[in-house]
Scaffold this motif. Sequence first.
Motif, PDB file in Angstrom:
ATOM      1  N   ILE A 219       0.894  -1.345  -0.105  1.00 55.28           N
ATOM      2  CA  ILE A 219       0.296  -0.053   0.095  1.00 55.28           C
ATOM      3  C   ILE A 219       0.953   1.617   0.217  1.00 55.28           C
ATOM      4  CG2 ILE A 219      -0.902   1.393   1.419  1.00 55.28           C
ATOM      5  CD1 ILE A 219      -3.035  -1.442   2.286  1.00 55.28           C
TER       6      ILE A 219
ATOM      7  N   THR B 157      -7.612  -0.163  -4.093  1.00 60.24           N
ATOM      8  CA  THR B 157      -8.874  -0.123  -3.698  1.00 60.24           C
ATOM      9  C   THR B 157      -8.330  -1.335  -2.942  1.00 60.24           C
ATOM     10  OG1 THR B 157      -9.532  -0.960  -5.730  1.00 60.24           O
ATOM     11  CG2 THR B 157      -9.726   1.559  -5.416  1.00 60.24           C
ATOM     12  N   PRO B 158      -9.321  -1.468  -1.880  1.00 60.26           N
ATOM     13  CA  PRO B 158      -9.439  -2.647  -0.905  1.00 60.26           C
ATOM     14  C   PRO B 158      -8.913  -3.539  -1.963  1.00 60.26           C
ATOM     15  CG  PRO B 158     -10.721  -1.400   0.379  1.00 60.26           C
ATOM     16  CD  PRO B 158     -10.094  -0.374  -1.171  1.00 60.26           C
TER      17      PRO B 158
ATOM     18  N   HIS C 231     -10.230  -7.559   5.018  1.00 63.89           N
ATOM     19  CA  HIS C 231     -10.472  -7.129   6.635  1.00 63.89           C
ATOM     20  C   HIS C 231      -9.941  -8.022   7.330  1.00 63.89           C
ATOM     21  CE1 HIS C 231     -12.544  -4.221   3.729  1.00 63.89           C
ATOM     22  NE2 HIS C 231     -13.132  -4.903   2.890  1.00 63.89           N
TER      23      HIS C 231
ATOM     24  N   THR D 269      -9.746   0.890   9.129  1.00 66.19           N
ATOM     25  CA  THR D 269      -9.888  -0.066   8.147  1.00 66.19           C
ATOM     26  C   THR D 269      -9.363  -0.196   6.716  1.00 66.19           C
ATOM     27  OG1 THR D 269     -11.275   1.489   6.639  1.00 66.19           O
ATOM     28  CG2 THR D 269     -12.302  -0.363   8.504  1.00 66.19           C
ATOM     29  N   VAL D 270      -9.229  -0.940   5.989  1.00 66.66           N
ATOM     30  CA  VAL D 270      -8.150  -0.860   4.475  1.00 66.66           C
ATOM     31  C   VAL D 270      -8.366   0.390   4.154  1.00 66.66           C
ATOM     32  CG1 VAL D 270      -6.819  -2.524   3.129  1.00 66.66           C
ATOM     33  CG2 VAL D 270      -8.057  -3.129   4.481  1.00 66.66           C
ATOM     34  N   ALA D 271      -9.692   0.969   3.777  1.00 67.41           N
ATOM     35  CA  ALA D 271     -10.010   2.300   2.912  1.00 67.41           C
ATOM     36  C   ALA D 271      -9.233   3.461   3.911  1.00 67.41           C
ATOM     37  CB  ALA D 271     -11.631   1.984   2.721  1.00 67.41           C
ATOM     38  N   ALA D 272      -9.642   3.263   5.216  1.00 67.12           N
ATOM     39  CA  ALA D 272      -9.125   4.056   6.184  1.00 67.12           C
ATOM     40  C   ALA D 272      -7.584   4.665   6.514  1.00 67.12           C
ATOM     41  CB  ALA D 272      -9.871   4.129   8.187  1.00 67.12           C
TER      42      ALA D 272
ATOM     43  N   ILE E  62      -5.541   3.214   3.759  1.00 65.32           N
ATOM     44  CA  ILE E  62      -4.760   3.990   2.469  1.00 65.32           C
ATOM     45  C   ILE E  62      -5.264   5.554   2.772  1.00 65.32           C
ATOM     46  CG2 ILE E  62      -5.240   4.147   0.327  1.00 65.32           C
ATOM     47  CD1 ILE E  62      -6.183   1.427   0.629  1.00 65.32           C
ATOM     48  N   ARG E  63      -6.762   6.039   3.119  1.00 61.28           N
ATOM     49  CA  ARG E  63      -6.937   6.858   2.848  1.00 61.28           C
ATOM     50  C   ARG E  63      -5.540   7.998   4.425  1.00 61.28           C
ATOM     51  NH1 ARG E  63     -11.572   6.529   3.598  1.00 61.28           N
ATOM     52  NH2 ARG E  63     -11.697   7.123   6.106  1.00 61.28           N
TER      53      ARG E  63
END
Length: 328
Positions: A223, A233-234, A249, A258-261, A263-264
Motif C-alpha cells: 500500500i 482500493t481494498p 478485512h 479499516t483497509v480503506a481508512a 490507505i486514506r
Amino acid sequence: MLNETEFRSADAPAADRLAYWAERVGQTHAPVRMTSDHAHDFRAVQRVIDLGSVSVWPATFQQLVIRRTPRLIRRSDPELYHLSLLLGGTGTGSWDREEAVYRPSDLHINDSSVPWEIRTGKDPVTAVGLELPKALVPLPRGADCRSVPKRVPAGTGIGALLAQFLSQLIADTACYRPADAPRLGGVVTDLVTAVFAHALEAENSLPPDTHRRALLLRIKKFIQEHLHDPQLTPAGVAAAHHISISHLHRLFENEEATVAAWIRRRRLEAARRDLIDPALRSCAIHAVAARWGFPRAADFSRAFRAAYDITPTEYRSRAAAADTSPRH
C-alpha cells in the motif's frame, strides 16, 4: 524512547581496542575469537537497541576475522540466531564445508550453537545486527539449525520487509516508547520466522498467527508503495496478494483503522508533509493531491479538513507564515 546503549572502541587505549570489541560482541551475541589487520588501533562503533527478548545493534567496524569455535560453544552457548543486514563492506562466511559471500543488501545468518568463521573485506563494514533466541523461532517440521539459510537477499520478498523494518527502526528510536519494545521485538521475530520458512520453501508450515502478521506487513508495504495510484482500493490490494476481500478485512480487524481508512490516512499524511515542504511550495495543491492518489481536488479538501480540522490552503499558509516569522 527505546532503551539504547552505545559503544565506541575509541574509549579504550589503542592497544586494547580489538580485545574490547571482542568482549563487547561476546556480550551482545556469544564469545568469539577475533584477529584484525588493524589490531594496533581497532575502530568500531555500536548501538544496542533493547526490544525485550530481541536486540538490534547497528555497528561499523574495521576489517576482521571472527571465529566461533567448538571450544567456545562448549564453554558458553546462549542459543541465539544472529542476523546481519549488510549495509556497506563485504564478507565471507564458512561453516564446515559450506561457504557464503556477502555483499550490501544481503542478510547474513548464523547460529551460536554451530562453529563458523567470518572474514570481512579490507573496507570497513556497516551492518545492522539482530540477536534473537532460537526458542522463539519455530522451524518447519524436519528442519534443524543446520538447515537454516546462511544468506538471504534483502532486496526482494520477505527479506526486503525485514530489511526495511530494521532500517526504519534504527533511523529514529526516539519516536517509540519503552512499552513498544516487546511489540517491536514480536514483529522482528515474526519476520525472521517468515524469512527462514520461505527460504526453506516451507511457508505453509508457519504458525497461523506468524503467517498472518507477516502477510499484513507485506500488504502495508505494498500500500505504501502504491499510494500514488488512484485505483488503489481494498479490492485491488486483495487481488494483488491473491486473497479475498473478506480475508483482507479480517487481517485489519485488530489494526487502528479499516483497509480503506488506512490507505486514506497514509495518503493524507504524505500530502500533509508535501504541503509544508518549502521545496514544494510552488506546487499547486491539486497537484499535491493528485500525487498522492486524490485525482479530485474537492475530495482531497474534504478528506483533509475532516482529518485535520483545517483546509489544505490554510494549513500550507500557516506553515509558510511560521517559516518566515522572526522567532523561526
